[in-house]
Design a protein around this motif. Structure first.
Motif, PDB file in Angstrom:
ATOM      1  N   LEU A 174       0.807  -1.216   0.000  1.00 21.38           N
ATOM      2  CA  LEU A 174       0.000   0.000   0.000  1.00 21.38           C
ATOM      3  C   LEU A 174       0.839   1.264   0.000  1.00 21.38           C
ATOM      4  O   LEU A 174       0.314   2.345  -0.293  1.00 21.38           O
ATOM      5  CB  LEU A 174      -0.952   0.006   1.202  1.00 21.38           C
ATOM      6  CG  LEU A 174      -1.962  -1.138   1.293  1.00 21.38           C
ATOM      7  CD1 LEU A 174      -3.018  -0.839   2.347  1.00 21.38           C
ATOM      8  CD2 LEU A 174      -2.618  -1.416  -0.049  1.00 21.38           C
ATOM      9  N   SER A 175       2.121   1.153   0.350  1.00 20.35           N
ATOM     10  CA  SER A 175       2.979   2.338   0.301  1.00 20.35           C
ATOM     11  C   SER A 175       3.614   2.523  -1.070  1.00 20.35           C
ATOM     12  O   SER A 175       4.339   3.498  -1.280  1.00 20.35           O
ATOM     13  CB  SER A 175       4.085   2.228   1.361  1.00 20.35           C
ATOM     14  OG  SER A 175       4.958   1.157   1.068  1.00 20.35           O
ATOM     15  N   ALA A 176       3.341   1.622  -2.012  1.00 23.87           N
ATOM     16  CA  ALA A 176       3.901   1.696  -3.367  1.00 23.87           C
ATOM     17  C   ALA A 176       2.756   1.847  -4.366  1.00 23.87           C
ATOM     18  O   ALA A 176       2.094   0.857  -4.711  1.00 23.87           O
ATOM     19  CB  ALA A 176       4.725   0.446  -3.671  1.00 23.87           C
ATOM     20  N   PRO A 177       2.481   3.058  -4.848  1.00 23.43           N
ATOM     21  CA  PRO A 177       1.322   3.280  -5.732  1.00 23.43           C
ATOM     22  C   PRO A 177       1.296   2.400  -6.965  1.00 23.43           C
ATOM     23  O   PRO A 177       0.216   2.005  -7.426  1.00 23.43           O
ATOM     24  CB  PRO A 177       1.455   4.767  -6.097  1.00 23.43           C
ATOM     25  CG  PRO A 177       2.208   5.378  -4.954  1.00 23.43           C
ATOM     26  CD  PRO A 177       3.170   4.322  -4.511  1.00 23.43           C
ATOM     27  N   ALA A 410       0.069  12.676  -4.351  1.00 18.67           N
ATOM     28  CA  ALA A 410      -0.807  11.542  -4.643  1.00 18.67           C
ATOM     29  C   ALA A 410      -0.414  10.302  -3.854  1.00 18.67           C
ATOM     30  O   ALA A 410      -1.245   9.419  -3.622  1.00 18.67           O
ATOM     31  CB  ALA A 410      -0.791  11.240  -6.141  1.00 18.67           C
ATOM     32  N   ALA A 411       0.849  10.232  -3.402  1.00 18.90           N
ATOM     33  CA  ALA A 411       1.281   9.071  -2.628  1.00 18.90           C
ATOM     34  C   ALA A 411       0.658   9.044  -1.243  1.00 18.90           C
ATOM     35  O   ALA A 411       0.749   8.040  -0.533  1.00 18.90           O
ATOM     36  CB  ALA A 411       2.805   9.067  -2.513  1.00 18.90           C
ATOM     37  N   CYS A 415      -6.013   5.492  -2.908  1.00 13.73           N
ATOM     38  CA  CYS A 415      -7.021   5.232  -3.933  1.00 13.73           C
ATOM     39  C   CYS A 415      -6.873   6.066  -5.200  1.00 13.73           C
ATOM     40  O   CYS A 415      -7.712   5.961  -6.101  1.00 13.73           O
ATOM     41  CB  CYS A 415      -8.418   5.429  -3.340  1.00 13.73           C
ATOM     42  SG  CYS A 415      -8.789   4.264  -1.995  1.00 13.73           S
ATOM     43  N   VAL A 416      -5.828   6.892  -5.297  1.00 15.11           N
ATOM     44  CA  VAL A 416      -5.645   7.698  -6.504  1.00 15.11           C
ATOM     45  C   VAL A 416      -5.589   6.810  -7.740  1.00 15.11           C
ATOM     46  O   VAL A 416      -6.116   7.159  -8.795  1.00 15.11           O
ATOM     47  CB  VAL A 416      -4.373   8.561  -6.379  1.00 15.11           C
ATOM     48  CG1 VAL A 416      -4.008   9.184  -7.726  1.00 15.11           C
ATOM     49  CG2 VAL A 416      -4.568   9.653  -5.334  1.00 15.11           C
ATOM     50  N   ARG A 417      -4.965   5.647  -7.616  1.00 13.32           N
ATOM     51  CA  ARG A 417      -4.778   4.779  -8.778  1.00 13.32           C
ATOM     52  C   ARG A 417      -5.737   3.591  -8.787  1.00 13.32           C
ATOM     53  O   ARG A 417      -5.506   2.609  -9.489  1.00 13.32           O
ATOM     54  CB  ARG A 417      -3.332   4.279  -8.821  1.00 13.32           C
ATOM     55  CG  ARG A 417      -2.321   5.401  -8.960  1.00 13.32           C
ATOM     56  CD  ARG A 417      -0.971   4.887  -9.368  1.00 13.32           C
ATOM     57  NE  ARG A 417       0.003   5.945  -9.474  1.00 13.32           N
ATOM     58  CZ  ARG A 417       1.226   5.786  -9.989  1.00 13.32           C
ATOM     59  NH1 ARG A 417       1.587   4.600 -10.434  1.00 13.32           N
ATOM     60  NH2 ARG A 417       2.073   6.793 -10.045  1.00 13.32           N
TER      61      ARG A 417
END
Length: 655
Positions: A174-177, A410-411, A415-417
Motif C-alpha cells: 500500500l505504500s507503493a502506488p 498523490a502518494a 485510492c488515486v490509482r
C-alpha cells in the motif's frame, strides 16, 4: 484511535484499522473444523404474529446449539441475479442461556419460552477495518459480555476478505502506488462489487438463511458504515444499532477518509489546564512556530514525521499532557522534552500494509470512500485535483507533504490509482432513514468528533450521540474506567428489548496538561506543607514531579508508552517498568538537572501510588522521601502525603 503509519517517507492515515485485533490483520482464517458447506441465498420467509420467522430454515446452522461456522453462496452483483456466484462465510453463536430455538426464540421444552432462558434477539456485529471479521469473534464476545447471555451473535465476513471469496494481489504494497495500480488491473472489473452496498446485502441474506427476523447491529469504526448502510437498505430487518466511533458520509453518500492534523485537540487539552493556559501564545501558534523552526533547522532527533506523530497522538495522555509544553520548551532552547516524545512516537509499531490480502481492503476503502478528487477521473486528473486540494486547503498544516519526504502528494492517498467506475454509495442520497433506536458514542479526539457524528446522523430520527471526553477511537475496546463505562452502556442498550438509550457520561479525562519542564529545582513551584522550610518544600515538589512524570507513563490510556519496558529520564537516568508487579523503578532519574532520584513507585487499583525514593544532587546530601498520591486525576497537582527524612507532611491539592 487514529493511527498514523510512517512508511518509506509516506504518511498514511489508517483510521479504522485500530478497531480490529491484530489477528484479523493477518489474513484469511482457516475454517474451523466442522464448518458447514455453502448453501444458496434464500428469499425472505413469512413471519408469524409475533414477528418470528416461520417455515423451514435452509441453513443447518439455524438449529445449532453452539458455534456454527457456515458459508452462503450469493451473487457477485445483487442487482443482477445472473451474475457470478461467490461464497460468503459467517459465524453463528447461539445465546449462552437458552431453552429455545436459537434463531427464532421459540421454546423447545414445551413452555412458551417465557423463562429467563428465552432468546431475546440477535446481534449482528462487525469490528471494522475493513478487514476480516471472523478472527475478531473472541474479542467481540469479550466486549459484548453478558449481552450474549440471551442474544445470538452473528458475524459475517465481508466479501473479498478472509474466508469470503478473498481478493488477492501478489506483490501488493500500500505504500507503493504502482503496486496498487497493478492490483486493480489484476482483479479487473469484478473488484467494483466488493463494496458496502453488496456487503450488507450479503449480511441480510445470511440473516434470512438463518431464519432471523430482525437483528441489532453492533458496529465499530468501519463497521458503523455497514450498520448505517444496512439500516437504509434493509430497514425492515433492523431492530436497533449501536455505533462505536462512527464513520460519517458526505452528501453523495460516500465515506470520507480525512487526512488532517488535529491541533484543535491540543487547544482542548491546554484550555483545561491553568498551567498550560499560562504558556505564551496558543498551542496552534506554538506548533506552527515549532514546525517552521524544524524546517529551517532540521533536528535529527525530531524528524518531521516524528513531530507529526507527536501532534497526532494527543489523544494519548502522555502526548496530550506534554506536547504543548514540550514545543514551548524547544523554542526556548530546551529540546529534551520534545526529543523524548519524538523518540516514543517513532518507536510505536505500525500495522503492516504489505501482502496480497490487502486487496480486499483496497476494494472496500476505495469503492466506499470520498476523496479530494472525482471518482470518475483518471489517475492523472486525480493527481492534479489532490495536489490542488493540499495546496489550497493545507489539511496537514503546519506540516507540508514535502516535510514528510513524499515525492508526490498523490502518494498520500491509496485510492488515486484505484478505478471506481460503479456508482455505489453506501448510503444512497435521499433514501429515507428508518426511525429505529441508534445509540452512537464518539470520542473528543477521534477523526470524527462528537459534533461531526451528530451532524452526520441527524437524519436518523432515532439516533442519539454521546460524546466521551478525552477519548479516541474504538471506545468499547479501550481499557480503564472510560472503556468500562462505554461497555456498560452498550450492553444495557443491546440487552434491553425496547432498546432504550441510556444516559452516558463517560470520560477518559484523567490528567492536566503540563505547563513547563523546569530545568532546575529553583524553577519548581514548591508544595504547600506546614512545618517544612522553603528549601524542603521545593525539594519535595521536585521529587514529586519526577515521580509523577514516571507514573504518567502507566496511565491506562497511554497506549504507546504502555508498550515501553523502559524509558530514559528526561535529563538523565533510567525509568524501568515492571508491569507484572505494578512497580516503576527509578535509577538516578533526573527530571530537573540538579536532582537525582532513585527508588520505586508502586501503583495500586484506582491509580493509588506510593513511592519510596532517595533524592539529592550529585555529590550532595541524600534525602529519604516517601510520597503517597492518586495518579491519573484532573488536578493540576493531587493531594500529597508522606515523609521527608522520617518527618510526616501533607500538601493540599492544586485544582
Amino acid at each position: 484511535m487514529k493511527i498514523v503509519t510512517m512508511l518509506a517517507g509516506t504518511v498514511v492515515a489508517v483510521t479504522a484499522l485500530s478497531a480490529v485485533p491484530a489477528a484479523a490483520a493477518r489474513g484469511p482464517a482457516t475454517p474451523p473444523s466442522g464448518a458447514r458447506p455453502a448453501v444458496p441465498a434464500v428469499p425472505d420467509q413469512a413471519g408469524d404474529a409475533e414477528g418470528r420467522v416461520t417455515g423451514t430454515f435452509p441453513h443447518e446452522c439455524a438449529a445449532a446449539t453452539r458455534r456454527c461456522d457456515g458459508t452462503l453462496t450469493v451473487p457477485l452483483d445483487w442487482s443482477d441475479p445472473s451474475s457470478e456466484r461467490i461464497t460468503v462465510a459467517f459465524a453463528w453463536l447461539p445465546a449462552r442461556n437458552r431453552a429455545s430455538n436459537p434463531a427464532t426464540g421459540r421454546a423447545t421444552d414445551g413452555t412458551a419460552g417465557r423463562g429467563t432462558d428465552r432468546v431475546t434477539g440477535t446481534i449482528l456485529a462487525n469490528p471494522g477495518g475493513p478487514l476480516p471479521a471472523l478472527p475478531a469473534v473472541p474479542a467481540l464476545q469479550r466486549t459484548l459480555g453478558p449481552a450474549l447471555d440471551h442474544q445470538n451473535l452473528l458475524v459475517v465476513e465481508p466479501r473479498g476478505m478472509g474466508r469470503s471469496s478473498p481478493l488477492s494481489c501478489p506483490g501488493l504494497d500500500l505504500s507503493a502506488p504502482d503496486t496498487i495500480a497493478a492490483c486493480a488491473r489484476h482483479l479487473g472489473p469484478r473488484a467494483r462489487f466488493f463494496t458496502a452496498d453488496q456487503v450488507v446485502a450479503d449480511m441480510d441474506a445470511v440473516r434470512r438463511a438463518l431464519g432471523v427476523s430482525k437483528v441489532t447491529f453492533f458496529g465499530t469504526s468501519y463497521g458503523t458504515l455497514y450498520a448505517q448502510a444496512y439500516a437504509i437498505r434493509h430497514p425492515d430487518s433492523l431492530a436497533a444499532a449501536f455505533l462505536d466511533s462512527s464513520m460519517i458520509t458526505t452528501a453523495d453518500g460516500y465515506a470520507p477518509w480525512p487526512m488532517r492534523t488535529r491541533l484543535d485537540s491540543m487547544e482542548l487539552v491546554c484550555g483545561r489546564s491553568a498551567a498550560c493556559r499560562a504558556l505564551p501564545g496558543t498551542p496552534t501558534g506554538t506548533w506552527h512556530a515549532l514546525v517552521a523552526r524544524l524546517r529551517a533547522q532540521p533536528d535529527r532527533d525530531v524528524p518531521m514525521a516524528a513531530a507529526l506523530a507527536v501532534s497526532r497522538n494527543v489523544y494519548q495522555p502522555v502526548f496530550g499532557r506534554e506536547a504543548t509544553a514540550a514545543a514551548t520548551a524547544y523554542l526556548s532552547g530546551d529540546p529534551a522534552p520534545l526529543r523524548r516524545l519524538a523518540r516514543a512516537a517513532g518507536a510505536a509499531p505500525a500495522p503492516p500494509v504489505t501482502g496480497p490480502d490487502w486487496a480486499g481492503y483496497l476494494a472496500h476503502r476505495c469503492g466506499d470512500g470520498a476523496f479530494p478528487f472525482d471518482r470518475d477521473a483518471d489517475p492523472a486528473e486525480r493527481t492534479r485535483q489532490i495536489e490542488r486540494h493540499f495546496a489550497t486547503e493545507r489539511p496537514l498544516a503546519p506540516f507540508e507533504p514535502a516535510d514528510l519526504g513524499v515525492g508526490s502528494v498523490a502518494a498520500l492517498e491509496f485510492c488515486v490509482r484505484w478505478p471506481t467506475p460503479r456508482h455505489s454509495p453506501p448510503l444512497p442520497p435521499g433514501a429515507p432513514r428508518p426511525a429505529v433506536p441508534i445509540m452512537a458514542v464518539a470520542g473528543d479526539f477521534d477523526t470524527h468528533t462528537p459534533a461531526d457524528v451528530a451532524d452526520a446522523l441527524r437524519h436518523f430520527p432515532g439516533a442519539v450521540v454521546s460524546g466521551v471526553v478525552y477519548a479516541g477511537h474504538s471506545l468499547t475496546s479501550i481499557e480503564g474506567p472510560a472503556g468500562a463505562c462505554v461497555r456498560a452502556a452498550m450492553r444495557a442498550f443491546l440487552s434491553d428489548p425496547a432498546h432504550r438509550i441510556p444516559a452516558v457520561r463517560c470520560s477518559a479525562e484523567n490528567y492536566r496538561a503540563a505547563g513547563a519542564f523546569p530545568p532546575a529545582q529553583a524553577r519548581v513551584r514548591p508544595v504547600t506543607a506546614h512545618g517544612l522550610s522553603g528549601r524542603e518544600r521545593r525539594l519535595l515538589a521536585a521529587v514529586f514531579v519526577t515521580a509523577a512524570n514516571a507514573a504518567s507513563r502507566r496511565n491506562p490510556y497511554a497506549l504507546t508508552h504502555l508498550r515501553l519496558r523502559s524509558e530514559p529520564g528526561l535529563r538523565g537516568g533510567q525509568v524501568r517498568f515492571d508491569d507484572e508487579n505494578a512497580v516503576i523503578h527509578l535509577d538516578g532519574v533526573r527530571f530537573v538537572a540538579d536532582l537525582d532520584v532513585s527508588g520505586h513507585i508502586r501503583l495500586a487499583a484506582g491509580g493509588r501510588a506510593e513511592a519510596e525514593l532517595r533524592a539529592g544532587p550529585a555529590g550532595g546530601p541524600v534525602h529519604d522521601v516517601v510520597l503517597r498520591w492518586t495518579a491519573f486525576t484532573r488536578h493540576e497537582r493531587p493531594r500529597l502525603t508522606g515523609t521527608l527524612d522520617g518527618r510526616p507532611f501533607s500538601a493540599p491539592p492544586v485544582l
